[in-house]
Design a protein around this motif. Structure first.
Motif, PDB file in Angstrom:
ATOM      1  N   SER A  48      31.539   1.883 -16.211  1.00 43.30           N
ATOM      2  CA  SER A  48      31.311   3.021 -17.101  1.00 43.30           C
ATOM      3  C   SER A  48      30.172   2.788 -18.086  1.00 43.30           C
ATOM      4  O   SER A  48      29.834   3.691 -18.859  1.00 43.30           O
ATOM      5  CB  SER A  48      32.597   3.351 -17.882  1.00 43.30           C
ATOM      6  N   TYR A 227      36.861   8.819 -10.967  1.00 43.84           N
ATOM      7  CA  TYR A 227      36.186   9.447 -12.104  1.00 43.84           C
ATOM      8  C   TYR A 227      35.874  10.907 -11.816  1.00 43.84           C
ATOM      9  O   TYR A 227      35.736  11.324 -10.661  1.00 43.84           O
ATOM     10  CB  TYR A 227      34.850   8.749 -12.383  1.00 43.84           C
ATOM     11  N   ARG A 229      33.014  13.870 -13.610  1.00 40.68           N
ATOM     12  CA  ARG A 229      31.964  14.137 -14.587  1.00 40.68           C
ATOM     13  C   ARG A 229      32.181  15.538 -15.130  1.00 40.68           C
ATOM     14  O   ARG A 229      32.471  16.464 -14.366  1.00 40.68           O
ATOM     15  CB  ARG A 229      30.579  14.034 -13.932  1.00 40.68           C
ATOM     16  N   GLU A 235      27.832  18.642 -22.260  1.00 44.10           N
ATOM     17  CA  GLU A 235      26.811  17.688 -22.689  1.00 44.10           C
ATOM     18  C   GLU A 235      26.476  17.897 -24.162  1.00 44.10           C
ATOM     19  O   GLU A 235      26.191  19.003 -24.603  1.00 44.10           O
ATOM     20  CB  GLU A 235      25.565  17.796 -21.820  1.00 44.10           C
ATOM     21  N   SER A 264      25.274  12.657 -19.867  1.00 48.56           N
ATOM     22  CA  SER A 264      26.458  13.250 -19.248  1.00 48.56           C
ATOM     23  C   SER A 264      27.723  12.602 -19.806  1.00 48.56           C
ATOM     24  O   SER A 264      27.668  11.601 -20.537  1.00 48.56           O
ATOM     25  CB  SER A 264      26.411  13.087 -17.725  1.00 48.56           C
ATOM     26  N   THR A 266      31.665  11.313 -18.565  1.00 47.24           N
ATOM     27  CA  THR A 266      32.609  11.089 -17.477  1.00 47.24           C
ATOM     28  C   THR A 266      34.027  11.022 -18.013  1.00 47.24           C
ATOM     29  O   THR A 266      34.260  10.711 -19.186  1.00 47.24           O
ATOM     30  CB  THR A 266      32.295   9.797 -16.706  1.00 47.24           C
ATOM     31  N   ILE A 342      33.035  12.514  -8.866  1.00 39.17           N
ATOM     32  CA  ILE A 342      31.915  11.613  -8.609  1.00 39.17           C
ATOM     33  C   ILE A 342      32.461  10.352  -7.949  1.00 39.17           C
ATOM     34  O   ILE A 342      33.673  10.192  -7.799  1.00 39.17           O
ATOM     35  CB  ILE A 342      31.142  11.265  -9.897  1.00 39.17           C
ATOM     36  N   ARG A 429      27.020   9.743  -8.730  1.00 45.87           N
ATOM     37  CA  ARG A 429      27.058   9.096 -10.034  1.00 45.87           C
ATOM     38  C   ARG A 429      25.916   9.608 -10.888  1.00 45.87           C
ATOM     39  O   ARG A 429      24.840   9.921 -10.388  1.00 45.87           O
ATOM     40  CB  ARG A 429      26.935   7.574  -9.889  1.00 45.87           C
ATOM     41  N   PRO A 430      26.084   9.667 -12.194  1.00 43.25           N
ATOM     42  CA  PRO A 430      25.003  10.140 -13.046  1.00 43.25           C
ATOM     43  C   PRO A 430      23.781   9.255 -12.919  1.00 43.25           C
ATOM     44  O   PRO A 430      23.886   8.036 -12.891  1.00 43.25           O
ATOM     45  CB  PRO A 430      25.603  10.035 -14.460  1.00 43.25           C
TER      46      PRO A 430
END
Length: 441
Positions: A48, A227, A229, A235, A264, A266, A342, A429-430
Motif C-alpha cells: 500500500s 483492494y 480503488r 480524490e 488516488s 485505495t 484493483i 493498480r494506481p
C-alpha cells in the motif's frame, strides 16, 4: 566467477542489504539475483506504500525500533534521491465504546514506543475529516506514503554505481554450501560461487532454505489482500490515512483507507487464504503451493484457531456489500459504486508448526549464509535498517574480509526471531504520475 556476496531476491529487503554491504565493503564483488523480469515484482511492488510509524509493535522490540528508524531513513533516502513522498499522517478511528478502550491501550503503547501521537475527540475528528465518523481517534503525524517500487529503482541505481551487478530472469535452481563458499545454480546461466549468501526470497523463503539443505520448522502460507480503488469523486477528499482500531483477537489489522502518492485512494486489504504464493488473480491456483500448505500440520492448526475470522473474511470477499459495510463503520458516505476492483496483493506469511503466525522478523543462519525467512509488515518501511542489520551479521563472521572458517559436518543452523524503470504497471493498480520536487505538499 566467484563473488564476495550473492543476494537472492530483488525486493526492497534484498536491495537494501546489497546497498548496505557495498557501503561497508567498497569494491566488493556483489551480485543480486531476481527471477522475474523487473525489480520489486511481488510483495514490495504490491503493497500500500505506507511509511509506518511503529505504533503497533511491542515496546522495546527490535521490530518497533527498526520501524521508527526505517521511517526516518526512508524519508531521508527519498529526499536524497528526489523520490516523491508525503507525510500525511494517519488517523486510527474508534467507532464504539470497546474500540475506545482499545484505542486508549494503543495510546499507552505509543508512549512506550516513543511515537508522537495525539488524541482527537469526536468534534475535532469531524472538523479534520468531514467524511469520517467516529467517537474519537489517534493522530499519528509521522505516517507517510511513497511508491516503494521507485525506492527500489533508486537502490538498484546505487548498487550499480558502487560496482554491484543485478541479474534479472535469474531463477535459482540449486544451493550448496561448502568449505569456504556457496555454490548457486541459476536457470540458463553459469553456476555462481560466493563467499557469502543472503536469501531474501519472500514467498519462496522456506523452499530456498530447504534447497540449501536446511529443515525450517515453518511454511509460507499466502494471504491475498483484496483492494478496491475509490472513484474519482473521492480524490482529494481525505487528508489522512484512515485506519480502524485493531482487534487483538484477529491476526491482521483490518480494512483501511489509504491515500496513494498519485492522488488516488485505495480501500483494503482483507485477508483471504491464497491458493498461489505469487498468483494475483482472484482464482489463481498453484497445486504445488496448495500441497505445501495442506501437508503442513501448522496450516490445519491455523485454520482451527481462526475459523470464525476466516469465514468472515470469506463472506466479505464474496459479497461486496459486506466489504463495504466494514468501510462504512468509519466512512458512512461510501457507496457500492465507489469501489473499483484493483489487483490484489499477496502477504507471504510464515506459519509455525504449532499453527502460530510468525509476526516478527525470522532469520536462519549457517556459516556462510543468512536466510531472511519472514519479513512482515513493516518490512518496506524498515528495509534500510534491516539491510544494515543483515550486513552486520555477515561482516561479523569469517568470510572474504577475515580468515575462513570450515563448515562442520552437521551443518549447524542458528534460528533467530526478531520482534532504469522497466517495471511494467500492474493491471488495475494506481500508476505513478510524475511529481516534481521531493516531499509532496
Amino acid at each position: 566467477m566467484t563473488f564476495n556476496y550473492c543476494l537472492i531476491g530483488g525486493g526492497i529487503v534484498g536491495l537494501a542489504t546489497a546497498r548496505a554491504l557495498l557501503e561497508r565493503r567498497p569494491g566488493a564483488r556483489l551480485v543480486v539475483l531476481e527471477k522475474e523480469t523487473w525489480l520489486a515484482p511481488h510483495q514490495t511492488g504490491h503493497n500500500s506504500g505506507v511509511i509506518h510509524s511503529g505504533i503497533y509493535y511491542a515496546p522495546g522490540s527490535l521490530k518497533a525500533e527498526l520501524c521508527r528508524d526505517g521511517a526516518d531513513a526512508t524519508k531521508a533516502f527519498c529526499r536524497a534521491h528526489d523520490i516523491p513522498f508525503k507525510t500525511c499522517g494517519k488517523l486510527i478511528v474508534a467507532t464504539d465504546a470497546l474500540e475506545l478502550e482499545r484505542m486508549d491501550a494503543l495510546y499507552r503503547r505509543s508512549i512506550e514506543n516513543t511515537v508522537e501521537v495525539e488524541r482527537i475527540d469526536r468534534e475535532r475528528l469531524a472538523a479534520m475529516e468531514p467524511d469520517i465518523s467516529g467517537l474519537g481517534a489517534l493522530l499519528v503525524r509521522a505516517t507517510g506514503i511513497v511508491d516503494y517500487a521507485r525506492v527500489c529503482e533508486a537502490m538498484a541505481a546505487d548498487i550499480r554505481a558502487a560496482g554491484g551487478e543485478i541479474r534479472l530472469q535469474a531463477e535459482v535452481t540449486g544451493l550448496s554450501e561448502g568449505d569456504g563458499e556457496v555454490t548457486v545454480g541459476v536457470s540458463g546461466q553459469d553456476t555462481l560461487h560466493a563467499h557469502n549468501l543472503v536469501v531474501c526470497s519472500g514467498a519462496q523463503a522456506d523452499r530456498l532454505a530447504r534447497m540449501a539443505g536446511l529443515a525450517p520448522d515453518f511454511r509460507i502460507v499466502p494471504f491475498r489482500g483484496e483492494y478496491f480503488r475509490l472513484t474519482k469523486r473521492w480524490e482529494g477528499r481525505l487528508r489522512h490515512l484512515i485506519y480502524p482500531v485493531p482487534d487483538p483477537d484477529l491476526p491482521f489489522l483490518g480494512i483501511h483507507l489509504t491515500n496513494m502518492i498519485d492522488g488516488s485512494i485505495t480501500v483494503g486489504p482483507n485477508a483471504m487464504l491464497g491458493m498461489a504464493r505469487e498468483g494475483y488473480d482472484r482464482f489463481a491456483v498453484n497445486l504445488r503451493d496448495m500441497g505445501d500448505a495442506l501437508l503442513f500440520p501448522g496450516f490445519w492448526k491455523l485454520l482451527a484457531a481462526n475459523l470464525r475470522p476466516g469465514l468472515e473474511e470469506l463472506r466479505n470477499s464474496l459479497f461486496r456489500r459486506r466489504y463495504l459495510a466494514q468501510c462504512r463503520k468509519y466512512c458512512p458516505a461510501l457507496e457500492l459504486d465507489d469501489l473499483e476492483p484493483i489487483e490484489a496483493g499477496i502477504r507471504a506469511q510464515a506459519v509455525g508448526r504449532d499453527g502460530s503466525l510468525i509476526h516478527d522478523f525470522l532469520f536462519l543462519d549457517t556459516p556462510r549464509a543468512v536466510f531472511v525467512c519472514n519479513a512482515p509488515s513493516p518490512a518496506a518501511t524498515s528495509a534500510l535498517p534491516i539491510g544494515t542489520h543483515i550486513a552486520q551479521r555477515l561482516l561479523e563472521r569469517p568470510g572474504p574480509h577475515a580468515p575462513s572458517c570450515p563448515i562442520e559436518e552437521d551443518r549447524p543452523m542458528n534460528t533467530t526471531t526478531f520482534p532504469v524503470r522497466t517495471r511494467p504497471q500492474a493491471p488495475g493498480r494506481p500508476g505513478l504520475r510524475p511529481i516534481p520536487g521531493r516531499e509532496v505538499a
